[in-house]
Design a protein around this motif. Sequence first.
Motif, PDB file in Angstrom:
ATOM      1  N   LEU A 588       0.852  -1.179   0.000  1.00  0.00           N
ATOM      2  CA  LEU A 588       0.000   0.000   0.000  1.00  0.00           C
ATOM      3  C   LEU A 588       0.887   1.228   0.000  1.00  0.00           C
ATOM      4  CD1 LEU A 588      -2.958   1.054   0.199  1.00  0.00           C
ATOM      5  CD2 LEU A 588      -2.618   1.129   2.688  1.00  0.00           C
ATOM      6  N   LYS A 589       0.721   2.079  -1.008  1.00  0.00           N
ATOM      7  CA  LYS A 589       1.495   3.315  -1.107  1.00  0.00           C
ATOM      8  C   LYS A 589       0.523   4.488  -0.993  1.00  0.00           C
ATOM      9  CE  LYS A 589       5.441   1.675  -3.771  1.00  0.00           C
ATOM     10  NZ  LYS A 589       6.366   1.965  -4.902  1.00  0.00           N
ATOM     11  N   THR A 590       0.783   5.352  -0.034  1.00  0.00           N
ATOM     12  CA  THR A 590      -0.162   6.433   0.245  1.00  0.00           C
ATOM     13  C   THR A 590       0.552   7.764   0.415  1.00  0.00           C
ATOM     14  OG1 THR A 590      -0.093   6.182   2.662  1.00  0.00           O
ATOM     15  CG2 THR A 590      -1.638   4.787   1.456  1.00  0.00           C
ATOM     16  N   GLN A 591      -0.142   8.821   0.024  1.00  0.00           N
ATOM     17  CA  GLN A 591       0.252  10.193   0.336  1.00  0.00           C
ATOM     18  C   GLN A 591      -0.990  10.941   0.813  1.00  0.00           C
ATOM     19  OE1 GLN A 591       2.243  11.201  -3.521  1.00  0.00           O
ATOM     20  NE2 GLN A 591       4.013  11.676  -2.245  1.00  0.00           N
ATOM     21  N   PHE A 592      -0.802  11.807   1.794  1.00  0.00           N
ATOM     22  CA  PHE A 592      -1.939  12.534   2.347  1.00  0.00           C
ATOM     23  C   PHE A 592      -1.417  13.839   2.953  1.00  0.00           C
ATOM     24  CE2 PHE A 592      -0.366   9.342   5.292  1.00  0.00           C
ATOM     25  CZ  PHE A 592      -0.191  10.026   6.486  1.00  0.00           C
ATOM     26  N   TRP A 593      -2.318  14.555   3.631  1.00  0.00           N
ATOM     27  CA  TRP A 593      -1.950  15.838   4.246  1.00  0.00           C
ATOM     28  C   TRP A 593      -1.378  16.784   3.180  1.00  0.00           C
ATOM     29  CZ3 TRP A 593       2.241  16.497   8.603  1.00  0.00           C
ATOM     30  CH2 TRP A 593       2.064  17.724   9.236  1.00  0.00           C
ATOM     31  N   ASP A 594      -2.137  16.915   2.090  1.00  0.00           N
ATOM     32  CA  ASP A 594      -1.720  17.745   0.972  1.00  0.00           C
ATOM     33  C   ASP A 594      -0.355  17.290   0.442  1.00  0.00           C
ATOM     34  OD1 ASP A 594      -2.045  19.712  -0.931  1.00  0.00           O
ATOM     35  OD2 ASP A 594      -1.116  21.276   0.312  1.00  0.00           O
ATOM     36  N   ARG A 595      -0.170  15.973   0.447  1.00  0.00           N
ATOM     37  CA  ARG A 595       1.055  15.324  -0.051  1.00  0.00           C
ATOM     38  C   ARG A 595       2.293  15.735   0.748  1.00  0.00           C
ATOM     39  NH1 ARG A 595       2.036  15.366  -6.099  1.00  0.00           N
ATOM     40  NH2 ARG A 595       2.899  13.313  -5.632  1.00  0.00           N
ATOM     41  N   LYS A 596       2.061  16.161   1.974  1.00  0.00           N
ATOM     42  CA  LYS A 596       3.193  16.436   2.850  1.00  0.00           C
ATOM     43  C   LYS A 596       3.603  15.198   3.646  1.00  0.00           C
ATOM     44  CE  LYS A 596       2.055  21.332   3.445  1.00  0.00           C
ATOM     45  NZ  LYS A 596       1.675  22.397   4.436  1.00  0.00           N
ATOM     46  N   ALA A 597       2.832  14.143   3.498  1.00  0.00           N
ATOM     47  CA  ALA A 597       3.137  12.904   4.220  1.00  0.00           C
ATOM     48  C   ALA A 597       3.067  11.733   3.254  1.00  0.00           C
ATOM     49  CB  ALA A 597       2.155  12.697   5.373  1.00  0.00           C
ATOM     50  N   THR A 598       4.013  10.833   3.380  1.00  0.00           N
ATOM     51  CA  THR A 598       4.055   9.607   2.586  1.00  0.00           C
ATOM     52  C   THR A 598       4.238   8.440   3.532  1.00  0.00           C
ATOM     53  OG1 THR A 598       5.066  10.734   0.696  1.00  0.00           O
ATOM     54  CG2 THR A 598       5.300   8.341   0.792  1.00  0.00           C
ATOM     55  N   VAL A 599       3.387   7.423   3.411  1.00  0.00           N
ATOM     56  CA  VAL A 599       3.524   6.202   4.192  1.00  0.00           C
ATOM     57  C   VAL A 599       3.292   5.025   3.246  1.00  0.00           C
ATOM     58  CG1 VAL A 599       2.691   4.801   6.105  1.00  0.00           C
ATOM     59  CG2 VAL A 599       2.743   7.306   6.324  1.00  0.00           C
ATOM     60  N   ASN A 600       4.311   4.203   3.075  1.00  0.00           N
ATOM     61  CA  ASN A 600       4.229   3.020   2.227  1.00  0.00           C
ATOM     62  C   ASN A 600       4.435   1.774   3.090  1.00  0.00           C
ATOM     63  OD1 ASN A 600       3.972   4.745   0.051  1.00  0.00           O
ATOM     64  ND2 ASN A 600       6.149   4.639  -0.505  1.00  0.00           N
ATOM     65  N   ILE A 601       3.585   0.780   2.899  1.00  0.00           N
ATOM     66  CA  ILE A 601       3.645  -0.438   3.698  1.00  0.00           C
ATOM     67  C   ILE A 601       3.702  -1.636   2.754  1.00  0.00           C
ATOM     68  CG2 ILE A 601       2.497  -1.838   5.454  1.00  0.00           C
ATOM     69  CD1 ILE A 601       1.034   0.681   6.374  1.00  0.00           C
ATOM     70  N   ALA A 602       4.567  -2.581   3.056  1.00  0.00           N
ATOM     71  CA  ALA A 602       4.650  -3.819   2.288  1.00  0.00           C
ATOM     72  C   ALA A 602       4.721  -4.991   3.254  1.00  0.00           C
ATOM     73  CB  ALA A 602       5.875  -3.813   1.374  1.00  0.00           C
ATOM     74  N   ALA A 603       3.922  -6.026   2.984  1.00  0.00           N
ATOM     75  CA  ALA A 603       3.978  -7.277   3.742  1.00  0.00           C
ATOM     76  C   ALA A 603       4.373  -8.380   2.765  1.00  0.00           C
ATOM     77  CB  ALA A 603       2.635  -7.586   4.394  1.00  0.00           C
ATOM     78  N   PHE A 604       5.310  -9.241   3.156  1.00  0.00           N
ATOM     79  CA  PHE A 604       5.838 -10.231   2.219  1.00  0.00           C
ATOM     80  C   PHE A 604       5.981 -11.586   2.898  1.00  0.00           C
ATOM     81  CE2 PHE A 604       9.380  -8.196   4.345  1.00  0.00           C
ATOM     82  CZ  PHE A 604      10.209  -9.247   4.694  1.00  0.00           C
ATOM     83  N   TRP A 605       5.950 -12.609   2.071  1.00  0.00           N
ATOM     84  CA  TRP A 605       6.164 -13.995   2.501  1.00  0.00           C
ATOM     85  C   TRP A 605       6.908 -14.682   1.365  1.00  0.00           C
ATOM     86  CZ3 TRP A 605       3.384 -16.673   6.750  1.00  0.00           C
ATOM     87  CH2 TRP A 605       3.740 -18.018   6.862  1.00  0.00           C
ATOM     88  N   THR A 606       8.126 -15.146   1.633  1.00  0.00           N
ATOM     89  CA  THR A 606       8.955 -15.774   0.607  1.00  0.00           C
ATOM     90  C   THR A 606       9.443 -17.125   1.099  1.00  0.00           C
ATOM     91  OG1 THR A 606       9.708 -13.581  -0.116  1.00  0.00           O
ATOM     92  CG2 THR A 606      10.955 -15.490  -0.910  1.00  0.00           C
TER      93      THR A 606
END
Length: 828
Positions: A588-606
């Motif tokens: 999940l890649k997100t930007q908010f707060w008028d693009r003043k904040a970026t939070v990207n989350i990745a969950a993986f299983w290999t």
Amino acid sequence: MSMTLALLLATQAAAPAQSADEPPTAPSETLAEPPEDAGRLGTAQQGGGDIVVTARRRAETVQSVPIAMSVIGGTALAETGAYNVSRLTQLQPTLQFYSTNPRNSAANIRGLGAPFGLTNDGIEQGVGIYVDQVYYSRIASATFDFTDTERIEILRGPQGTLYGKNTTAGAINISTRKPSFDTEARAELTGGNYDFFQGKFSLSGGLVDDVVAARVSGSITTRRGTIWNTRQQEWQNSQDNIGLRGQMLFQASPNLDVTLYADYARQDPNCCVQYYVRTGATQRATNRQYAALAAAFGYTVPSTNAFDRVTDVDSDLQALQELGGASALANWNLGAGTLTSVTAWRFWHWTPSNDRDFIGLPITTVSANPSQQSQFSQELRFASDTKGPIDYTLGAFYFYQTIDTQGLQMQGPAASRFLLNPGNSPFGANGCATATTAACSPAVLNGLTSRNTIGFKNTSAALFGKLTWRAAENLEIAPGLRVNYDKKEGDYVATVTTGAGSMTLNNDQRGVLAPQSYQPQFDNWNVSGDITVSYDFTPDVHYYATYARSYKSGGINLSGLPLDAANNPILQVQTIDPETVNHFELGLKTQFWDRKATVNIAAFWTEIDDYQATVNNQQVGVLRGYLANAGKVRTRGVEVDSAFRPTSGLNIYVNGAYTDAKYVRFTDAPCPPELAGGTTVTGTQRPSPAGTNGPNRTAGLSPESCDISGQVLPGVSKWAFSYGAEYGIPTVIAGREGQVYIGYDGSYRSRFSANPSPSAYTNVSGYSLSNFRAGFKTDEGINVFAWLRNAFDENYYEVLATQSGSTGLIVGQPGDPRTYGVTLSTSF
């Protein structure tokens, strides 16, 4: 710990943010260049700027690419002192890089990529290193200093359907600054304690108006060592690096450009020393443990505290390497898409000298494997334009590599006492047995020499493709496929002579250095692929799900084979099987707060079947392990990359990773040191408890192998974080407008195992590092700042290892102490 809490903690580390100092940049139909400061620390992915990357071999904004990735720009590299891959680990929580010298280096992402231990040329990395689209086959070449680097993209997870070679764990994609038709120059000077000096320059401009442009750049880095050798009276683990790079761009027509590259680098440090850290009981007899052996020679190390940073190793150290090459990159826009050709030749020459007994006694007096390696690669890609509902990339890749190595190992007068088990005979004061037991005479191993001639040919060819189908306005489905062929041919010859020059060896001598001659071969075809489904909930919220099935080529053992009970090579282990990788990821890649904040989350299983591991075979004199397939390993976790710009002058990043990497099935693994060194059990015998040994000459009972299923993979911290901030205030100094700023960068890694089979003796304790900087930068490109790294002088180890022979000696390589200095850079 709940998943919510885990995610909150993970938000406190992972990779520095990218820059928003430039206006938004829209991706073009060809490989557009990103803003100059793309990836600048603490200002990334926010404030209105879109960072353009080429992770999928076309220009896209980093937030729209459905790949877990981080971008670091040239400014961030300079300000944080991350001038090689090793230093990137303080900025990238899921990147691990371990190196006892340039050849014996390993890059891992999410705990996967290369076996932990000494390098074996017969296998390949699972983390691909690419510089200006050229694949670097040997990880040693990744120890070069970054020169004129524009940005570094770190791609996590399998990337094999778009990248030219094995990338089952990820890729490090490095782009240097391109030639410009406008004249420009850059210069950077740095001085610090430990006599540190680094200078960098670049000059670019047009040679023929709008047709030919050139760029030349270079760097030099020197620093005296941080470890004092009391025997040789010199500083060791120094730095002495130079690098030169040249480019020439030919804009042959509006739709055709060709760029020629050439580079050369030399590193000649007085390096690399590992030395006494601690001892731990093995199952050797008490008088065969390190303490008793050292006492028999009247020997003591200069200090038993490794952070006194003194040693007395008695073999000369050298880590000389020369590397370079030439390449041609051509882009031809055919209207329907762009045809790209990447042709490259590279070389790497390695001239080492090591002290592999790690102390000041003449046990192993020579250990060196000079090597000359070269590679040729050709890649062709066609990337369609991006106007329709479908775009695609098709490619072909060819790779050919040769390696010639001349190994030399020589034992000294202390080797017999340290490496041989003399039965029940008493010991004399000279450190060996009485004459009644000839096997214990110093002459048995003194001068015993193995000369190894090793040859290797590696051929690889592949067809690959990636398609992106825009099934709906906000929905993309992107399958990829790769067909790969690999062939490896080796030739290993070890000739062993006694100190008297005889080739007739007794069993004790063969148990330490065995003559061997074998010619391993491996070839196979494999098909790999992936599919990614991505959906844009809003222009600033992107979701993706990926499944990938990939392979890492099988290999051949080129460091000698293990021996059977009669001390003959076991030919059945000449080759190892390919790794089979099944990978699942949600992002999940997100930007908010008028693009003043970026939070990207990745969950993986290999999960990896037939995982390629470096193992030891319980020979007391073995310095190198061999390769074997573990049954299965698994790594899983969660990563968070975040960046915030609450005001125009304040930039914050907090990134983190939770990685749970374990052997799922490895039933015949080498035993850890506390279970090694004794008499191998037979019949109904049961192994002795860990570290059990009898007095004098009575050894414990060691298992033939150990089941380490369920235990952790080496080199992987379960928790890793990076975090920092920079605050600037607009200021005018000496008539120049700019900003005064202060910055902080921190990192933390929890405990990790430094042995292929987890051992209580080789666990590296968790540690945190803090770096500060403060300075003044102008709008015209001047930047002067003072820096303080490892500000609190944290004592930590980069890696730990065991002395051969199950003596119980644990050696290590401490990380850098506190360093400080000043950097001045300018561009015009």
